[in-house]
Every structure is written in structure tokens, then in C-alpha cells.
Design a protein around this motif. Structure first.
Motif, PDB file in Angstrom:
ATOM      1  N   UNK A 186       4.370 -12.726  -3.344  1.00 27.65           N
ATOM      2  CA  UNK A 186       4.542 -13.468  -2.207  1.00 27.65           C
ATOM      3  C   UNK A 186       3.313 -14.469  -2.087  1.00 27.65           C
ATOM      4  N   UNK A 187       3.586 -15.318  -0.857  1.00 26.53           N
ATOM      5  CA  UNK A 187       2.517 -16.263  -0.383  1.00 26.53           C
ATOM      6  C   UNK A 187       1.185 -15.467  -0.097  1.00 26.53           C
ATOM      7  N   UNK A 188       0.217 -16.267  -0.377  1.00 28.43           N
ATOM      8  CA  UNK A 188      -1.214 -15.846   0.295  1.00 28.43           C
ATOM      9  C   UNK A 188      -1.226 -15.635   1.785  1.00 28.43           C
ATOM     10  N   UNK A 189      -0.481 -16.324   2.294  1.00 22.84           N
ATOM     11  CA  UNK A 189      -0.506 -16.330   3.812  1.00 22.84           C
ATOM     12  C   UNK A 189       0.118 -15.118   4.288  1.00 22.84           C
ATOM     13  N   UNK A 190       1.030 -14.645   3.581  1.00 19.29           N
ATOM     14  CA  UNK A 190       1.688 -13.191   4.063  1.00 19.29           C
ATOM     15  C   UNK A 190       0.915 -12.034   3.612  1.00 19.29           C
ATOM     16  N   UNK A 191       0.153 -12.171   2.765  1.00 20.42           N
ATOM     17  CA  UNK A 191      -0.958 -10.984   2.509  1.00 20.42           C
ATOM     18  C   UNK A 191      -2.034 -11.196   3.609  1.00 20.42           C
ATOM     19  N   UNK A 192      -2.407 -12.284   3.873  1.00 16.52           N
ATOM     20  CA  UNK A 192      -3.496 -12.519   4.677  1.00 16.52           C
ATOM     21  C   UNK A 192      -3.122 -12.042   6.147  1.00 16.52           C
ATOM     22  N   UNK A 193      -1.879 -12.390   6.694  1.00 15.40           N
ATOM     23  CA  UNK A 193      -1.394 -11.844   7.798  1.00 15.40           C
ATOM     24  C   UNK A 193      -1.331 -10.443   8.081  1.00 15.40           C
ATOM     25  N   UNK A 194      -0.798  -9.647   6.927  1.00 14.93           N
ATOM     26  CA  UNK A 194      -0.339  -8.353   6.878  1.00 14.93           C
ATOM     27  C   UNK A 194      -1.794  -7.619   6.884  1.00 14.93           C
ATOM     28  N   UNK A 195      -2.713  -8.316   5.805  1.00 17.06           N
ATOM     29  CA  UNK A 195      -4.041  -7.566   5.945  1.00 17.06           C
ATOM     30  C   UNK A 195      -4.668  -7.663   7.170  1.00 17.06           C
ATOM     31  N   UNK A 196      -4.718  -8.835   7.853  1.00 20.42           N
ATOM     32  CA  UNK A 196      -5.120  -8.813   9.198  1.00 20.42           C
ATOM     33  C   UNK A 196      -4.828  -7.717  10.333  1.00 20.42           C
ATOM     34  N   UNK A 197      -3.484  -7.591  10.164  1.00 23.64           N
ATOM     35  CA  UNK A 197      -2.628  -6.879  10.982  1.00 23.64           C
ATOM     36  C   UNK A 197      -3.001  -5.431  10.776  1.00 23.64           C
ATOM     37  N   UNK A 198      -3.282  -5.099   9.433  1.00 27.20           N
ATOM     38  CA  UNK A 198      -3.523  -3.906   8.888  1.00 27.20           C
ATOM     39  C   UNK A 198      -4.976  -3.347   9.424  1.00 27.20           C
ATOM     40  N   UNK A 199      -5.902  -4.340   9.341  1.00 29.46           N
ATOM     41  CA  UNK A 199      -7.166  -3.969   9.523  1.00 29.46           C
ATOM     42  C   UNK A 199      -7.423  -3.890  11.189  1.00 29.46           C
ATOM     43  N   UNK A 200      -6.535  -4.518  11.822  1.00 30.40           N
ATOM     44  CA  UNK A 200      -6.748  -4.674  13.310  1.00 30.40           C
ATOM     45  C   UNK A 200      -6.156  -2.957  13.970  1.00 30.40           C
ATOM     46  N   UNK A 201      -5.001  -2.642  13.319  1.00 31.22           N
ATOM     47  CA  UNK A 201      -4.733  -1.485  13.422  1.00 31.22           C
ATOM     48  C   UNK A 201      -5.324  -0.470  13.345  1.00 31.22           C
TER      49      UNK A 201
ATOM     50  N   UNK B 248       5.416  -4.490  -1.677  1.00 31.09           N
ATOM     51  CA  UNK B 248       6.047  -4.355  -3.048  1.00 31.09           C
ATOM     52  C   UNK B 248       5.503  -5.168  -4.153  1.00 31.09           C
ATOM     53  N   UNK B 249       4.088  -5.385  -3.835  1.00 32.44           N
ATOM     54  CA  UNK B 249       3.277  -5.711  -4.869  1.00 32.44           C
ATOM     55  C   UNK B 249       3.053  -7.433  -4.960  1.00 32.44           C
ATOM     56  N   UNK B 250       2.878  -7.929  -6.144  1.00 34.52           N
ATOM     57  CA  UNK B 250       2.703  -9.366  -6.314  1.00 34.52           C
ATOM     58  C   UNK B 250       3.746 -10.225  -6.088  1.00 34.52           C
TER      59      UNK B 250
ATOM     60  N   UNK C 213      -2.205  -9.474  -8.650  1.00 38.04           N
ATOM     61  CA  UNK C 213      -2.376  -8.335  -9.736  1.00 38.04           C
ATOM     62  C   UNK C 213      -1.389  -7.162  -9.486  1.00 38.04           C
ATOM     63  N   UNK C 214      -1.063  -6.683 -10.665  1.00 42.99           N
ATOM     64  CA  UNK C 214      -0.265  -5.499 -10.433  1.00 42.99           C
ATOM     65  C   UNK C 214      -0.669  -4.309  -9.630  1.00 42.99           C
ATOM     66  N   UNK C 215      -1.995  -4.149  -9.676  1.00 42.52           N
ATOM     67  CA  UNK C 215      -2.912  -3.178  -8.901  1.00 42.52           C
ATOM     68  C   UNK C 215      -4.039  -3.776  -8.305  1.00 42.52           C
ATOM     69  N   UNK C 216      -4.038  -3.814  -6.871  1.00 45.22           N
ATOM     70  CA  UNK C 216      -5.107  -4.377  -6.055  1.00 45.22           C
ATOM     71  C   UNK C 216      -6.706  -4.075  -6.549  1.00 45.22           C
TER      72      UNK C 216
ATOM     73  N   UNK D  74      -2.937  -0.577   0.827  1.00 41.55           N
ATOM     74  CA  UNK D  74      -1.559  -0.318   1.632  1.00 41.55           C
ATOM     75  C   UNK D  74      -0.709  -1.714   1.720  1.00 41.55           C
ATOM     76  N   UNK D  75      -1.167  -2.700   1.927  1.00 40.25           N
ATOM     77  CA  UNK D  75      -0.489  -4.102   2.386  1.00 40.25           C
ATOM     78  C   UNK D  75       0.187  -4.276   0.739  1.00 40.25           C
TER      79      UNK D  75
END
Length: 128
Positions: A27-42, A23-25, A113-116, A17-18
Motif C-alpha cells: 500500500x501507499x505510505x499515506x495509508x500506513x501513516x494514517x492507520x499508524x496514527x489512528x492505532x497510536x491514538x487509540x 495485509x503486509x506490504x 518489508x514482509x515483517x515490520x 498491528x497495522x
């Protein structure tokens, strides 16, 4: 209480989902990390970011601890990557984290990756 393998499935869904939403690959790791943490929390999971892991060498506490990107439900370690070329050292690092924290499952997610699903790796430490 969820078990490691159940958490793993939720993490993969959230990572997809993130990746899709951002929009795929690219961005910085920190962006994906924060978005993933938010998604998991939700989704109702407890998530801690940048968790310190002390390292002791022959009884001496090393000044700079290791840092886990994410710790989910106090059970599963997640290492977030955003690289073009995956490196096997990531798995060795995750296994070290598992041993130091006495946990059984780490997930390495490469958002580069193009696909997670092609960048999703499980590292186990005595997990059945």
C-alpha cells in the motif's frame, strides 16, 4: 509522562498491528501513516501528522518547510516508508529532523518489508 524508549515500544507494537491488519506490504505510505496514527491514538498517545519543520538558511526562512510524518507525544519522530529497497539516506534524513527539532529519537518504519521488525530503525540524537 512516557519517555522516548517507552514510546518506541508502543510504536513497534502498533506498527506490527497495522502491518498485519492491512495485509503486509503493497500500500501507499499515506495509508500506513494514517492507520499508524489512528492505532497510536487509540492507545492513548498524542499524535500529530505532517508536522511542519521550518528550515532557516543564513537567517533566511526557506519557503517550503520539511514535514515530519508523525510526531508522537511531542517527543518521538516517526518516518513512514513503504519501499522494497531500504536506503541509508532515510537515517540521515531522520537525524536532520532530530537536530532541527532538538529531539532525541526518530523511528523509521518501512511497511514495505514482509515483517515490520525487519524494517524498524531507531535513529538517536544524544539519547541515553
Amino acid at each position: 509522562m512516557l519517555r522516548e524508549n517507552e514510546i518506541s515500544g508502543i510504536v513497534l507494537d502498533c506498527a506490527i498491528e497495522v502491518h498485519r491488519t492491512l495485509g503486509g506490504p503493497g500500500l501507499l505510505e499515506s495509508v500506513y501513516e494514517e492507520a499508524l496514527a489512528w492505532e497510536l491514538s487509540k492507545r492513548g498517545l498524542t499524535v500529530r501528522r505532517q508536522v511542519s519543520v521550518p528550515v532557516v538558511y543564513k537567517g533566511y526562512l526557506i519557503a517550503d518547510p520539511l514535514r515530519l510524518d508523525l510526531l508522537v507525544e511531542e517527543l518521538v519522530i516517526i518516518e513512514v516508508k513503504a519501499v522494497v529497497q531500504y536506503n541509508a539516506i532515510f537515517q540521515a534524513q531522520a537525524l536532520t529532523y532530530l537536530r532541527l527539532t532538538q529531539r532525541r529519537l526518530a523511528l523509521i518504519i518501512n511497511f514495505g518489508e514482509v515483517y515490520v521488525k525487519n524494517g524498524y530503525y531507531r535513529v538517536v540524537n544524544d539519547l541515553k
